[in-house]
Structure formats: structure tokens, C-alpha cells
Enzyme design. Sequence first.
Site, PDB file in Angstrom:
ATOM      1  N   GLU A  75       0.799  -1.226   0.000  1.00 26.00           N
ATOM      2  CA  GLU A  75       0.000   0.000   0.000  1.00 26.00           C
ATOM      3  C   GLU A  75       0.834   1.279   0.000  1.00 26.00           C
ATOM      4  O   GLU A  75       0.902   2.003   0.999  1.00 26.00           O
ATOM      5  CB  GLU A  75      -0.975   0.019   1.187  1.00 26.00           C
ATOM      6  CG  GLU A  75      -1.958  -1.124   1.149  1.00 26.00           C
ATOM      7  CD  GLU A  75      -3.145  -0.938   2.095  1.00 26.00           C
ATOM      8  OE1 GLU A  75      -3.144   0.024   2.879  1.00 26.00           O
ATOM      9  OE2 GLU A  75      -4.073  -1.747   2.018  1.00 26.00           O
ATOM     10  N   GLU A 116      -5.311  -8.378  -0.006  1.00 26.72           N
ATOM     11  CA  GLU A 116      -6.025  -8.151   1.255  1.00 26.72           C
ATOM     12  C   GLU A 116      -7.476  -7.841   0.958  1.00 26.72           C
ATOM     13  O   GLU A 116      -7.783  -7.154  -0.013  1.00 26.72           O
ATOM     14  CB  GLU A 116      -5.456  -6.959   2.051  1.00 26.72           C
ATOM     15  CG  GLU A 116      -4.124  -7.214   2.700  1.00 26.72           C
ATOM     16  CD  GLU A 116      -3.603  -6.009   3.499  1.00 26.72           C
ATOM     17  OE1 GLU A 116      -4.405  -5.199   3.996  1.00 26.72           O
ATOM     18  OE2 GLU A 116      -2.367  -5.907   3.604  1.00 26.72           O
TER      19      GLU A 116
HETATM   20  C1  PNW Z   1      -4.484  -2.053   5.361  1.00 22.40           C
HETATM   21  N1  PNW Z   1      -7.915   3.446   4.916  1.00 22.40           N
HETATM   22  O1  PNW Z   1      -4.470  -0.775   5.893  1.00 22.40           O
HETATM   23  C2  PNW Z   1      -3.138  -2.623   5.751  1.00 22.40           C
HETATM   24  O2  PNW Z   1      -2.431  -3.207   4.699  1.00 22.40           O
HETATM   25  C3  PNW Z   1      -3.190  -3.535   6.944  1.00 22.40           C
HETATM   26  O3  PNW Z   1      -1.951  -3.516   7.590  1.00 22.40           O
HETATM   27  C4  PNW Z   1      -4.334  -3.127   7.858  1.00 22.40           C
HETATM   28  O4  PNW Z   1      -4.344  -3.765   9.089  1.00 22.40           O
HETATM   29  C5  PNW Z   1      -5.612  -3.398   7.078  1.00 22.40           C
HETATM   30  O5  PNW Z   1      -5.608  -2.720   5.830  1.00 22.40           O
HETATM   31  C6  PNW Z   1      -6.879  -3.035   7.842  1.00 22.40           C
HETATM   32  O6  PNW Z   1      -6.875  -1.681   8.185  1.00 22.40           O
HETATM   33  C7  PNW Z   1      -5.382   0.220   5.611  1.00 22.40           C
HETATM   34  O7  PNW Z   1      -8.169   4.228   5.843  1.00 22.40           O
HETATM   35  C8  PNW Z   1      -5.656   1.116   6.628  1.00 22.40           C
HETATM   36  O8  PNW Z   1      -8.428   3.619   3.795  1.00 22.40           O
HETATM   37  C9  PNW Z   1      -6.497   2.183   6.386  1.00 22.40           C
HETATM   38  C10 PNW Z   1      -7.067   2.343   5.131  1.00 22.40           C
HETATM   39  C11 PNW Z   1      -6.792   1.450   4.122  1.00 22.40           C
HETATM   40  C12 PNW Z   1      -5.952   0.382   4.363  1.00 22.40           C
END
Ligand code: PNW
Length: 489
Positions: free
Chosen positions: A204, A395
Site C-alpha cells: 500500500e 487483502e
Molecule cells: C491495510 N484506509 O491498511 C493494511 O495493509 C493492513 O496492515 C491493515 O491492518 C488493514 O488494511 C486493515 O486496516 C489500511 O483508511 C488502513 O483507507 C487504512 C485504510 C486502508 C488500508
Amino acid sequence: MSHRFTRRHLVGGAGAIAAGLAMPPAEAQQAASAQPGGTPRAFPQNFVWGTATASYQIEGAVDVEGRGRSIWDTYTRLPGKIRDNSNGDRAVEHFTRYKEDIALMKELGTTAYRFSIAWPRVFPDGTGTPNPKGLDFYNRLIDELLANGITPYATLYHWDLPQALQDRFGGWASRETSKALGDYAGYVAKHITDRVKNVFTINECATLVDFGYGVAPIEMAPGIKSTQKELNQIRHHVALGHGLAVQAIRAQGRAGTEIGVAENLASCIPVIETPEHIRASEIATREMNGGYLTVIMEGRYTDGFLSYAGANAPVFTEDDLKIIGSPVDFLGLNIYMPQHYVAAPADASGFALVPTPATFPRMESDWLRVGPEAMYWAPRNVAKLWNVKKIFITENGASASDKPAPDGRIFDLDRIMYLRAYLTQLQRATSEGVPVQGYFHWSLMDNFEWIDGYEKRFGLYHVDFNTQKRTPKLSAEFYRKLIAGNALV
Ligand code: PNW
């Protein structure tokens, strides 16, 4: 009296559910393979089913075997940054409990596992001399996975940047960090690609840049507010780091190693599925991902990206773009939610973004809007735009309240609802030939959810953070059944 009634009623309900789950496998498979109308709901043969995690969120053991500090060790110490004032010092003790966790993967019937390698374990100072014990844990993990018939998929950088690189270079503000990622990637590839055939460079790019250095509503480590110009330069350095890592893995890894990035692209959904809105969603997918996927896949910034950035455009060379555009073997897409609903505009601009209403449904995390069709449109648009032949959903998952029932079991019906809806859209995509070859559920078990600490749970397995006990949620049973039949249930 009424309390006792409620309790008995709940226990009875749980028993009934358990009985329903005891369907013989053959019947379950039959039920799974067809809808009442006879439409098959199966996934392609050899579809890869897995789970995903990340080092800092699960490992703990932050000061053993020579590990250096990461920006998350630092950030979690800053007052008020983490919702429950927690950190990953202990996390879910995966470093010592990895065999138990691999047994959980096996119980689900998964045949793949996406994990990340902690850069500061391998290069405690970010660059220079590798820690001789740095890969020991991952070697143990990889060997145990393979011994259990689970294929390892390694991510090299899932946000735990060595603090030394932040201190010396300002992290991704400098291309020194891009070069350091390349060196680290080459070293790791040399040592693990005899057994690990699938490698993701970065997890990401968009999240780590926008939340780590941006002014987005969510802040993450290192928590530096940057100007738009700085932000575009940081974006460029992250993309460059990806490209250098691809080249280093090709140079130092075994032949046949497959490489990609795992990106949470801005998914763009046609507001209504008509040809003109669908076309607008394709154009939007390309433009709204101009700083990451598009430049990675095309080796150039789009005119739209550069003209929108204007004076804030990143400084780059032609050589940088060649490196960033190094061919990849597959794309990893992290898909949680619809980023934009898109319509055909009245003018010639290509697309219009439709504002999201405040009442749009969400899961427990504020940001996690529920729009299952993202799981269809994102891979479909990506495959079409760049003629991608191999996609993994690296994911997908959801936070839910996950309160144990009186008997200790967790009936996470909302997560099952979310999963069924998203996987229905994934099946729609694969049945139309969109080349998605695997799906990794986020996450195997509850873990340290970044700024939400331990307050938001994404696991198929519930973790009691005091005792570290893992308990399957009902969603684990759902996923197990789905994998067993390779079809929706
Ligand atoms: C992803 N948003 O994070 C990460 O790859 C993981 O480590 C994380 O635990 C998982 O998704 C769940 O949150 C994100 O706010 C965190 O759009 C926030 C966002 C997107 C992805």
C-alpha cells in the site's frame, strides 16, 4: 429471571447453529456449487486461498535476535497517537507462536499465506551490514509453512521502516531510502527465493504516503505533515523504491521468482452499470492512481497527473521512470471499499466523481465503507487498462465488534455478510475471465491495528490479548467451508 432466559435462549441458538454447521462435506459441496437457479458459484480450479498478516502487527519480540527499531516503535510512544496507547511490543506473539498459527491456517484449509518481513530485523540500521540473525525467524516460518503444504508469499515492506532511515534521510523524503529498499530487497531475495517464489515489494504505497506524510484525516507513522510538492516527491520515491526492489530481486533472486506490488488502489466504481459510466470508471481508475499503479504499469506519469500537480509535480529523470516501470509478474490488490463512485461527465473531462452520502454503510472502522462491487470493478478495470495477466487480491476483510457470546463463541455475522458479498463479486469477476488467481483474507487473527491499537479486530480467529488464546469466529467456519468447496457458501 429474564437474564437467565436471555442466556438460555442464546445458548440454544448457538447449539442450533452448530448443528447446522455439521453438514456432511459432500452435501456441503453440492450446496455450494450451485445457486437455486442453477448458476454455478464456483471459483476457477487451482484458485489460491490464503490469509494475510504483517510483521509489526503480529510478531512482538521487538528486541530479540538483533532487531533494530522501526518508525512504528517510535510512533507508538508518542502521546495520543494510538487509540488505546498500545504498541506492537507483544502484539499477538506470533514470533514464538508461529507454529500454532500455521496450524490455524491449516485448519482453515488455506494453501497460501502472505506475511511481511520486518526490514529492521534484517538491516537494523536500514542499510550497511545485515544482521546475521535477521532472517532466522523467517527461515523458520517459511520451512514450517512448506512442511504444512502452505505456499509462502512474502511482502518486503509493510510500513515498519527502520528508524535509522527516518533519522538519517527523513525516510521516504529522500531517494536514499528508495535505494536502501532495493539493497534490502536484493539481500532478502538472495536468501529466501530458493523457497519463496512470490514476492511483493511494498504494501500500500498510497496508505503509507498519504497517512504517513500527508494531511489526510488519518495519520500514521512517521506522522509528518508535508506540502503537496513534498508529498508528490515522497510518492515518487516510494514508486522508485518499488522499481529498484523489482530490479534487485530479479538480479539476486532465483530465476522464476514472481514479483509484484500490493496496492490499495483507489477503486473506481461505475455509479450505474451502463457503458458510459463503465468507461468513465476505467478512465478514473487510471487517473486516480496516477502516482502509483499507473506509473508502475506504464513507466510514465499521465498528463492528467502532471497537469493536476502543476508546480507541485515531482522532480524525476527518464531513468527513474524506466526503473519504476520495470515489468512485474502480477499485481496485488488490497480491496476493502469503494474509493470513488464515478459517472460519465457532461463535458469532455472523462469522468466525474459522485459524492458519497453520509449514511453509506460502514464496518467498525470509520473508513471502511461497504461496497462489494469494488471487488469486481477494481480487478476488471486494472486487467483491462494494463492488460494484466495475473492478479491476487492481497487483502480484503473487515473490522467488526466480535463480542464473545456467553459460551465464548463469536458469531460475527456482519463479517460473514461482508465476505459473502465481496466474494460474490469476486466470483462474478473470475467467471467472466478477469485473471484473479488468488485471495488473501485480512487477517488470519486479530492483531495490532495501527492507530486503532487493539480496539479494531479484523481476524478470522479471535485473540484474547491477555492470554493470547486464539478462537475461531463463525467467519472462520464460513471461510473453511468456502475453501473446501472452492465455491460460495
Ligand atoms: C491495510 N484506509 O491498511 C493494511 O495493509 C493492513 O496492515 C491493515 O491492518 C488493514 O488494511 C486493515 O486496516 C489500511 O483508511 C488502513 O483507507 C487504512 C485504510 C486502508 C488500508
